[in-house]
Write a protein that holds these residues in place. Structure first.
Motif, short mmCIF file in Angstrom:
data_model
loop_
_atom_site.label_atom_id
_atom_site.label_comp_id
_atom_site.label_asym_id
_atom_site.label_seq_id
_atom_site.Cartn_x
_atom_site.Cartn_y
_atom_site.Cartn_z
N SER A 25 0.83 -1.21 0.00
CA SER A 25 0.00 0.00 0.00
C SER A 25 0.86 1.26 0.00
CB SER A 25 -0.89 0.03 1.24
OG SER A 25 -1.88 -0.97 1.18
N THR A 32 -4.71 -2.63 4.72
CA THR A 32 -5.02 -3.89 4.03
C THR A 32 -4.55 -5.06 4.89
OG1 THR A 32 -2.96 -3.67 2.76
CG2 THR A 32 -5.01 -2.93 1.71
N ALA A 34 -9.96 -6.33 7.38
CA ALA A 34 -10.82 -6.37 6.19
C ALA A 34 -12.02 -7.29 6.38
CB ALA A 34 -10.01 -6.82 4.98
N ALA A 50 -7.78 0.27 1.05
CA ALA A 50 -8.32 -0.48 -0.08
C ALA A 50 -9.65 0.15 -0.49
CB ALA A 50 -8.53 -1.94 0.30
N TYR A 105 -8.44 -4.72 -6.79
CA TYR A 105 -7.96 -6.08 -6.52
C TYR A 105 -8.38 -7.07 -7.61
CZ TYR A 105 -5.55 -5.13 -2.25
OH TYR A 105 -4.62 -4.68 -1.35
#
Length: 322
Positions: A143, A220, A225, A246, A262
């Motif tokens: 990231s 992330t 998540a 994200a 993604y």
């Protein structure tokens, strides 16, 4: 998931760790292990499947595509890895760090492609991105943490603290928080940290962090998540915005997010897998950081918190959710 089958395979896996790869002349076999189901990793898997189809490998025709999730449990990821090695697929794919680590530990002969892994070198998957090991290569989703901090600062110019919840048991999360500390220090910000070893711990950790920070950064981290609704809910209850590492966090209520698509990471992963199925050697496929990132603004979430999004941010946004 057939846990009994996994346990049975674990018992016999020792003799299979160095079994030679058996390549079918008609049907390619790709086995995918994913640490947990959440939108970003699910999109990676779908992108992989679609990317392979675009390369001529169609599931159910000339491709046997196996998939299992470890439900967030690294021990189950190890069992899945041992089972897969016993089945001798042509290529193994590990989605996220713990699953990739389990696959790499289970075999030295079957090609392993990692994807959606923050720090492949730090996770000891490979020693050098440019020079992959004998049977391991893949894609990093490192990231742009410094950009995330800058995004938070642009959204809230008067902020002095940035909060984060993460799983210290995930090497990828530890690497991200270290980058966060460095970026925050350069901006003169204080980092408020909370830890969550399980998805069930995320919301309570977020409540504590949100009471002390001006904004919450959602990295992330696979544990975060998988419980992003709880984190956003805790932040919103404290009237604090969430900045996402994200873009998949936007539908859950993050105010802004800068990150990879993604699905496209999955498509890029398919390039590696297809190349290996076509006969390329790992040595010809150096590991790399995935390409592309999107800036997404959630105006509805911002309005709920009374935040006015600067026009400069809106002008740069790839997508604006209203």
């Amino acid at each position: 998931m057939n846990i009994s089958k996994l346990l049975l395979s674990a018992c016999c896996a020792t003799s299979l760790l160095t079994a030679p790869l058996v390549v079918s002349a008609e049907t390619a076999k790709v086995a995918v292990s994913q640490i947990v189901e959440h939108p970003a990793l699910d999109a990676t898997r779908q992108g992989l499947l679609d990317g392979l189809k675009a390369k001529g490998y169609v599931d159910g025709e000339n491709l046997e595509f196996s998939y299992q999730t470890a439900q967030g449990n690294p021990a189950i990821a190890v069992q899945i890895a041992r089972q897969y090695v016993g089945e001798s697929p042509d290529v193994l794919v590990g989605i996220a760090t713990p699953s990739a680590q389990a696959l790499v530990a289970a075999t030295k002969s079957i090609p392993v492609v990692f994807t959606a892994v923050t720090d492949p070198v730090g996770a000891k998957l490979i020693k050098d991105m440019a020079k992959p090991s004998a049977n391991v290569t893949g894609l990093s989703d490192l990231s742009p943490v410094a950009q995330h901090v800058a995004l938070a600062k642009e959204l809230l110019p008067n902020m002095t603290t940035i909060g984060v919840v993460y799983n210290p048991g995930e090497s990828n999360a530890v690497a991200l928080v270290e980058l966060l500390r460095e970026a925050a220090d350069k901006e003169g910000l204080t980092v408020v940290e909370g830890t969550a070893l399980r998805s069930a711990d995320v919301q309570s950790a977020a409540q504590i962090v949100a009471s002390k920070a001006d904004v919450i950064y959602a990295p992330t981290d696979n544990t975060v998540a998988s419980a992003i609704d709880g984190l956003v809910g805790a932040a919103n209850q404290a009237k604090k915005p969430v900045i996402g590492g994200a873009t998949s966090y936007i539908p859950n209520g993050a105010v802004a997010a800068l990150g990879f698509d993604y699905y496209q990471i999955g498509v890029q992963t398919a390039d590696y897998v297809a190349a290996l199925l076509d006969g390329k050697e790992i040595a010809a496929l150096p590991a790399k950081v995935a390409v592309g990132s999107d800036l997404v603004i959630n105006l509805k979430a911002a309005e709920k918190l009374g935040i006015t999004v600067p026009q400069a941010l809106l002008d740069r946004a790839t997508t604006i959710e209203k």
